[in-house]
Design a protein around this motif. Structure first.
Motif, PDB file in Angstrom:
ATOM      1  N   THR A 215     -47.017  82.394  10.851  1.00 56.26           N
ATOM      2  CA  THR A 215     -47.875  83.230  11.682  1.00 56.26           C
ATOM      3  C   THR A 215     -48.591  84.281  10.836  1.00 56.26           C
ATOM      4  O   THR A 215     -48.273  84.467   9.660  1.00 56.26           O
ATOM      5  CB  THR A 215     -47.028  83.959  12.745  1.00 56.26           C
ATOM      6  OG1 THR A 215     -46.134  84.854  12.074  1.00 56.26           O
ATOM      7  CG2 THR A 215     -46.240  82.974  13.599  1.00 56.26           C
ATOM      8  N   ASP A 216     -49.513  84.960  11.473  1.00 61.29           N
ATOM      9  CA  ASP A 216     -50.197  86.068  10.793  1.00 61.29           C
ATOM     10  C   ASP A 216     -49.198  87.162  10.418  1.00 61.29           C
ATOM     11  O   ASP A 216     -49.325  87.794   9.366  1.00 61.29           O
ATOM     12  CB  ASP A 216     -51.301  86.652  11.675  1.00 61.29           C
ATOM     13  CG  ASP A 216     -52.496  85.715  11.793  1.00 61.29           C
ATOM     14  OD1 ASP A 216     -52.667  84.843  10.914  1.00 61.29           O
ATOM     15  OD2 ASP A 216     -53.254  85.855  12.764  1.00 61.29           O
ATOM     16  N   ALA A 217     -48.197  87.368  11.281  1.00 69.27           N
ATOM     17  CA  ALA A 217     -47.159  88.363  10.981  1.00 69.27           C
ATOM     18  C   ALA A 217     -46.372  87.943   9.738  1.00 69.27           C
ATOM     19  O   ALA A 217     -46.026  88.790   8.899  1.00 69.27           O
ATOM     20  CB  ALA A 217     -46.222  88.539  12.171  1.00 69.27           C
ATOM     21  N   ASP A 218     -46.091  86.637   9.609  1.00 67.91           N
ATOM     22  CA  ASP A 218     -45.403  86.136   8.413  1.00 67.91           C
ATOM     23  C   ASP A 218     -46.246  86.373   7.172  1.00 67.91           C
ATOM     24  O   ASP A 218     -45.741  86.814   6.140  1.00 67.91           O
ATOM     25  CB  ASP A 218     -45.103  84.639   8.529  1.00 67.91           C
ATOM     26  CG  ASP A 218     -44.063  84.306   9.580  1.00 67.91           C
ATOM     27  OD1 ASP A 218     -43.187  85.155   9.845  1.00 67.91           O
ATOM     28  OD2 ASP A 218     -44.126  83.187  10.122  1.00 67.91           O
ATOM     29  N   LYS A 219     -47.536  86.080   7.280  1.00 69.54           N
ATOM     30  CA  LYS A 219     -48.437  86.269   6.134  1.00 69.54           C
ATOM     31  C   LYS A 219     -48.509  87.746   5.747  1.00 69.54           C
ATOM     32  O   LYS A 219     -48.499  88.086   4.562  1.00 69.54           O
ATOM     33  CB  LYS A 219     -49.826  85.730   6.456  1.00 69.54           C
ATOM     34  CG  LYS A 219     -49.868  84.215   6.534  1.00 69.54           C
ATOM     35  CD  LYS A 219     -51.230  83.715   6.938  1.00 69.54           C
ATOM     36  CE  LYS A 219     -51.191  82.215   7.175  1.00 69.54           C
ATOM     37  NZ  LYS A 219     -52.428  81.709   7.753  1.00 69.54           N
ATOM     38  N   LYS A 220     -48.545  88.605   6.753  1.00 75.46           N
ATOM     39  CA  LYS A 220     -48.568  90.044   6.487  1.00 75.46           C
ATOM     40  C   LYS A 220     -47.278  90.469   5.786  1.00 75.46           C
ATOM     41  O   LYS A 220     -47.301  91.243   4.826  1.00 75.46           O
ATOM     42  CB  LYS A 220     -48.742  90.810   7.802  1.00 75.46           C
ATOM     43  CG  LYS A 220     -48.765  92.314   7.646  1.00 75.46           C
ATOM     44  CD  LYS A 220     -48.913  93.003   8.996  1.00 75.46           C
ATOM     45  CE  LYS A 220     -48.777  94.503   8.828  1.00 75.46           C
ATOM     46  NZ  LYS A 220     -48.712  95.194  10.108  1.00 75.46           N
ATOM     47  N   ARG A 221     -46.163  89.950   6.265  1.00 76.48           N
ATOM     48  CA  ARG A 221     -44.864  90.260   5.671  1.00 76.48           C
ATOM     49  C   ARG A 221     -44.805  89.798   4.223  1.00 76.48           C
ATOM     50  O   ARG A 221     -44.356  90.534   3.340  1.00 76.48           O
ATOM     51  CB  ARG A 221     -43.766  89.589   6.493  1.00 76.48           C
ATOM     52  CG  ARG A 221     -42.373  89.847   6.018  1.00 76.48           C
ATOM     53  CD  ARG A 221     -41.380  89.254   7.006  1.00 76.48           C
ATOM     54  NE  ARG A 221     -40.059  89.200   6.418  1.00 76.48           N
ATOM     55  CZ  ARG A 221     -39.159  88.301   6.709  1.00 76.48           C
ATOM     56  NH1 ARG A 221     -39.416  87.365   7.598  1.00 76.48           N
ATOM     57  NH2 ARG A 221     -37.981  88.319   6.143  1.00 76.48           N
ATOM     58  N   LEU A 222     -45.290  88.573   3.954  1.00 76.75           N
ATOM     59  CA  LEU A 222     -45.294  88.049   2.588  1.00 76.75           C
ATOM     60  C   LEU A 222     -46.188  88.886   1.681  1.00 76.75           C
ATOM     61  O   LEU A 222     -45.829  89.184   0.538  1.00 76.75           O
ATOM     62  CB  LEU A 222     -45.739  86.588   2.575  1.00 76.75           C
ATOM     63  CG  LEU A 222     -44.793  85.590   3.251  1.00 76.75           C
ATOM     64  CD1 LEU A 222     -45.406  84.196   3.269  1.00 76.75           C
ATOM     65  CD2 LEU A 222     -43.433  85.581   2.584  1.00 76.75           C
ATOM     66  N   THR A 223     -47.346  89.282   2.201  1.00 71.63           N
ATOM     67  CA  THR A 223     -48.270  90.113   1.427  1.00 71.63           C
ATOM     68  C   THR A 223     -47.643  91.474   1.129  1.00 71.63           C
ATOM     69  O   THR A 223     -47.758  91.984   0.006  1.00 71.63           O
ATOM     70  CB  THR A 223     -49.597  90.288   2.189  1.00 71.63           C
ATOM     71  OG1 THR A 223     -50.149  88.988   2.437  1.00 71.63           O
ATOM     72  CG2 THR A 223     -50.593  91.109   1.403  1.00 71.63           C
ATOM     73  N   THR A 224     -46.970  92.044   2.114  1.00 77.62           N
ATOM     74  CA  THR A 224     -46.311  93.336   1.924  1.00 77.62           C
ATOM     75  C   THR A 224     -45.201  93.237   0.889  1.00 77.62           C
ATOM     76  O   THR A 224     -45.099  94.076  -0.009  1.00 77.62           O
ATOM     77  CB  THR A 224     -45.742  93.848   3.263  1.00 77.62           C
ATOM     78  OG1 THR A 224     -46.807  93.967   4.201  1.00 77.62           O
ATOM     79  CG2 THR A 224     -45.038  95.180   3.093  1.00 77.62           C
ATOM     80  N   VAL A 225     -44.370  92.192   0.992  1.00 76.67           N
ATOM     81  CA  VAL A 225     -43.280  91.999   0.037  1.00 76.67           C
ATOM     82  C   VAL A 225     -43.852  91.789  -1.366  1.00 76.67           C
ATOM     83  O   VAL A 225     -43.357  92.354  -2.342  1.00 76.67           O
ATOM     84  CB  VAL A 225     -42.368  90.823   0.456  1.00 76.67           C
ATOM     85  CG1 VAL A 225     -41.429  90.417  -0.664  1.00 76.67           C
ATOM     86  CG2 VAL A 225     -41.589  91.192   1.711  1.00 76.67           C
ATOM     87  N   PHE A 226     -44.925  90.992  -1.464  1.00 80.25           N
ATOM     88  CA  PHE A 226     -45.556  90.760  -2.768  1.00 80.25           C
ATOM     89  C   PHE A 226     -46.010  92.091  -3.371  1.00 80.25           C
ATOM     90  O   PHE A 226     -45.728  92.390  -4.529  1.00 80.25           O
ATOM     91  CB  PHE A 226     -46.748  89.809  -2.615  1.00 80.25           C
ATOM     92  CG  PHE A 226     -47.408  89.446  -3.921  1.00 80.25           C
ATOM     93  CD1 PHE A 226     -47.005  88.325  -4.623  1.00 80.25           C
ATOM     94  CD2 PHE A 226     -48.421  90.230  -4.450  1.00 80.25           C
ATOM     95  CE1 PHE A 226     -47.599  87.978  -5.830  1.00 80.25           C
ATOM     96  CE2 PHE A 226     -49.020  89.906  -5.652  1.00 80.25           C
ATOM     97  CZ  PHE A 226     -48.609  88.776  -6.345  1.00 80.25           C
ATOM     98  N   ALA A 227     -46.697  92.896  -2.571  1.00 75.76           N
ATOM     99  CA  ALA A 227     -47.213  94.180  -3.062  1.00 75.76           C
ATOM    100  C   ALA A 227     -46.075  95.112  -3.492  1.00 75.76           C
ATOM    101  O   ALA A 227     -46.174  95.790  -4.517  1.00 75.76           O
ATOM    102  CB  ALA A 227     -48.069  94.851  -1.995  1.00 75.76           C
ATOM    103  N   LEU A 228     -44.983  95.132  -2.735  1.00 71.04           N
ATOM    104  CA  LEU A 228     -43.848  95.986  -3.078  1.00 71.04           C
ATOM    105  C   LEU A 228     -43.148  95.519  -4.356  1.00 71.04           C
ATOM    106  O   LEU A 228     -42.635  96.335  -5.124  1.00 71.04           O
ATOM    107  CB  LEU A 228     -42.837  96.018  -1.929  1.00 71.04           C
ATOM    108  CG  LEU A 228     -43.278  96.746  -0.667  1.00 71.04           C
ATOM    109  CD1 LEU A 228     -42.285  96.505   0.463  1.00 71.04           C
ATOM    110  CD2 LEU A 228     -43.428  98.235  -0.933  1.00 71.04           C
TER     111      LEU A 228
END
Length: 162
Positions: free
Chosen positions: A16-29
């Motif tokens: 989902t878009d929420a999953d993609k957002k979560r992955l992007t956030t984890v990547f950035a962190l």
């Protein structure tokens, strides 16, 4: 849906878009150097954040691939690598496992003491008042017991707002 029905009808879910957002956030962190790549150590930290365990050396090598000139994992490659594993994850079962781990006495509900003990094991440096405040937020009817339903609602809220 019952636990048995969930197991029988379990399929890979769509990312989902929420999953993609979560992955992007984890990547950035985890991109410590802020260079757009995850190093081997950054990648391990990302797996820990997403799935709750440290990947073995062989699993890390499998994620990185056979490239002897490894420069790092880009965001697109990271999403591709972990999306399959993420899609196999059943949020209900994961939440149930966490609840059961907190419910050390197997009562079917959590008391403040269970919550504090779990927080102490997971985050020993976290102030005790944080666990108390989190419990009070989750205990909607203020009866001193946290049902699985209340616990699941809080976890789902957290997942949606990461």
């Amino acid at each position: 849906m019952s636990y048995v029905n969930r197991l029988c009808t379990r399929q890979q879910r769509e990312i989902t878009d929420a999953d993609k957002k979560r992955l992007t956030t984890v990547f950035a962190l985890c991109d410590v150097d802020k260079d757009g790549y995850l190093s081997r150590e950054d990648l391990k930290m990302a797996v820990i954040m997403l799935f709750g365990y440290k990947p073995s050396k062989s699993e890390t090598n499998m994620l990185i691939g056979p490239d002897s000139q490894f420069q790092g994992v880009t965001l697109d490659r990271f999403v591709m690598l972990v999306a399959g594993k993420l899609s196999e994850e059943d949020p209900y079962l994961k939440t149930r496992q966490i609840f059961n781990a907190f419910d050390a006495h197997q009562r079917g509900f959590l008391r403040i003491e269970d919550f504090q003990a779990a927080f102490c094991r997971v985050a020993p440096r976290l102030p005790e008042r944080t666990a108390v405040e989190a419990f009070r937020q989750a205990d909607h009817d203020s009866d001193g017991h946290l049902s699985f339903k209340d616990f699941e609602a809080v976890v789902n809220y957290g997942r949606a707002n990461i």
